[in-house]
Design an enzyme around this catalytic site. Structure first.
Site, mmCIF file in Angstrom:
data_model
loop_
_atom_site.group_PDB
_atom_site.id
_atom_site.type_symbol
_atom_site.label_atom_id
_atom_site.label_comp_id
_atom_site.label_asym_id
_atom_site.label_seq_id
_atom_site.Cartn_x
_atom_site.Cartn_y
_atom_site.Cartn_z
ATOM 1 C CB ILE A 314 -17.362 -33.916 61.916
ATOM 2 C CG1 ILE A 314 -18.590 -33.810 61.017
ATOM 3 C CG2 ILE A 314 -16.502 -32.654 61.780
ATOM 4 C CD1 ILE A 314 -19.493 -32.629 61.326
ATOM 5 N N PRO A 315 -14.166 -35.669 61.852
ATOM 6 C CG PRO A 315 -12.502 -36.237 60.299
ATOM 7 C CD PRO A 315 -13.923 -35.736 60.397
ATOM 8 C CB CYS A 316 -12.789 -32.754 66.019
ATOM 9 S SG CYS A 316 -13.854 -33.721 67.104
ATOM 10 C CG HIS A 317 -10.550 -38.559 65.742
ATOM 11 N ND1 HIS A 317 -11.811 -38.543 65.160
ATOM 12 C CD2 HIS A 317 -9.791 -39.380 64.973
ATOM 13 C CE1 HIS A 317 -11.802 -39.338 64.092
ATOM 14 N NE2 HIS A 317 -10.600 -39.843 63.955
ATOM 15 N NE ARG A 318 -9.571 -39.016 60.487
ATOM 16 C CZ ARG A 318 -10.450 -39.296 59.543
ATOM 17 N NH1 ARG A 318 -10.661 -38.417 58.571
ATOM 18 N NH2 ARG A 318 -11.114 -40.430 59.555
#
Length: 347
Positions: A314-318
């Site tokens: 779940i790409p919260c780094h984006r």
């Protein structure tokens, strides 16, 4: 990155030619041997399929590769103190390092703390400790007794080992059930060890082992599973490990492991919107708020982003700040920067 790498084909041609033009600007990591080299290394050249090219020594180390003993890539552009201690850790990865040991190597511990934090986002002692904990976790997973796991992790006492696991898992290892509904295991990645918690069908948590919020998140999972949290490996953990390996190698950005992220309906809506952001692209909190038709909920979106307990998949780094800044990241800003760099290959 100070140097934008050319294509892998160009770099592989330079490797075959031992072209000195890229010396100090590009390195090759070889997956079949686990080492990284200068492009001018005199060793026999690896197959193209086994080569991964990096723009810094640090990213090679973060990806888990060891320095070549023929071309000595650490000696170029590397802090000598960091180089010496990394080499010492490579010689004794299971040693219980202390600040006295660092001082015995001739270095000031506070200087070393700053140097390692600046380059890796963690201290030298934290790096060494996580490696020991990883060995202990695997020993328990494989059915070893607590005392065997203690010895595998090289702690001085069983109580010290139990205390370390209490910080990471929220309970002593002797209280963890072998047939628990949820089972935790360690995954070694190029960005450091991660903890995965799975049921037989879904991944419930994926976090970096040094994330400060990890103990609290594990306690929440214990409550949700009515205390049934153990150490072991279930199929979703195997699957996410394979997907992480392919992702960090620049081969595949897809994450198809079934997820059970928990959370409120609003949080799950935000997390699903995050999964719709393509690899290689970024968004702001307000962009996500617009995507879920809640333009007034930017702050709530930011809180939901921070509450995500399944990193990378779940790409919260984006998600960046409105001004394009990295903003916060539970796994550390150095990891967020590295993940964005990895995803340039997917843009």
């Amino acid at each position: 990155m100070l140097f934008d790498l050319p294509s892998d084909d160009t770099l592989y041609a330079a490797l075959l030619a031992r072209d000195p033009a890229y010396d100090g600007q590009a390195w090759v990591a070889v997956t079949s041997t686990g080492i990284f080299c200068r492009l001018t290394c005199p060793a026999p050249k690896p197959k193209r399929v086994n080569c991964r090219f990096h723009a810094s020594v640090a990213t090679c180390l973060e990806a888990g590769f060891r320095p070549c003993k023929r071309c000595h890539p650490l000696t170029e552009g590397q802090d000598p103190a960091v180089r010496d201690l990394l080499e010492a850790l490579e010689r004794a990865p299971d040693r219980r390092w202390t600040e006295d040991d660092v001082a015995a190597q001739g270095y000031d511990p506070s200087t070393i703390r700053r140097a390692f934090r600046r380059q890796f986002g963690m201290t030298f002692l934290a790096m060494a400790r996580l490696r020991r904990l990883g060995r202990g976790a695997k020993a328990l997973r494989d059915g070893g007794a607590v005392i065997e796991a203690q010895l595998a992790a090289d702690f001085d006492s069983a109580s010290g080992f139990r205390a370390a696991f209490a910080r990471h898992l929220g309970t002593a290892p002797g209280h963890l059930k072998a047939d628990a509904l949820l089972q935790a295991d360690w995954i070694d990645t190029g960005l450091g060890p991660m903890v995965a918690v799975s049921s037989k069908t879904h991944l419930h948590l994926l976090e970096f082992a040094d994330r400060p919020a990890l103990p609290r998140e594990l306690k929440v999972l214990q409550r949700e599973a009515k205390g049934s949290l153990g150490l072991g490996r279930l199929p979703p953990t195997d699957r996410i490990e394979a997907e992480l390996t392919a992702y960090l190698a620049g081969q595949d950005a897809a994450f198809d492991t079934p997820l059970h992220p928990g959370g409120t309906p609003f949080q799950r809506q935000v997390w699903e919107a995050l999964r719709q952001v393509p690899a290689g692209q970024t968004r702001s909190y307000s962009d996500i708020a617009q995507a879920i038709a809640r333009p007034e909920a930017t702050r709530a979106v930011a809180r939901a982003n921070g509450a995500n307990r399944i990193a990378i998949a779940i790409p919260c780094h984006r998600i960046l700040g409105a001004d394009g800044s990295l903003t916060g990241y539970g796994g550390g800003l150095w990891r967020k920067r590295r993940l964005i760099e990895v995803e340039r290959a997917y843009a």
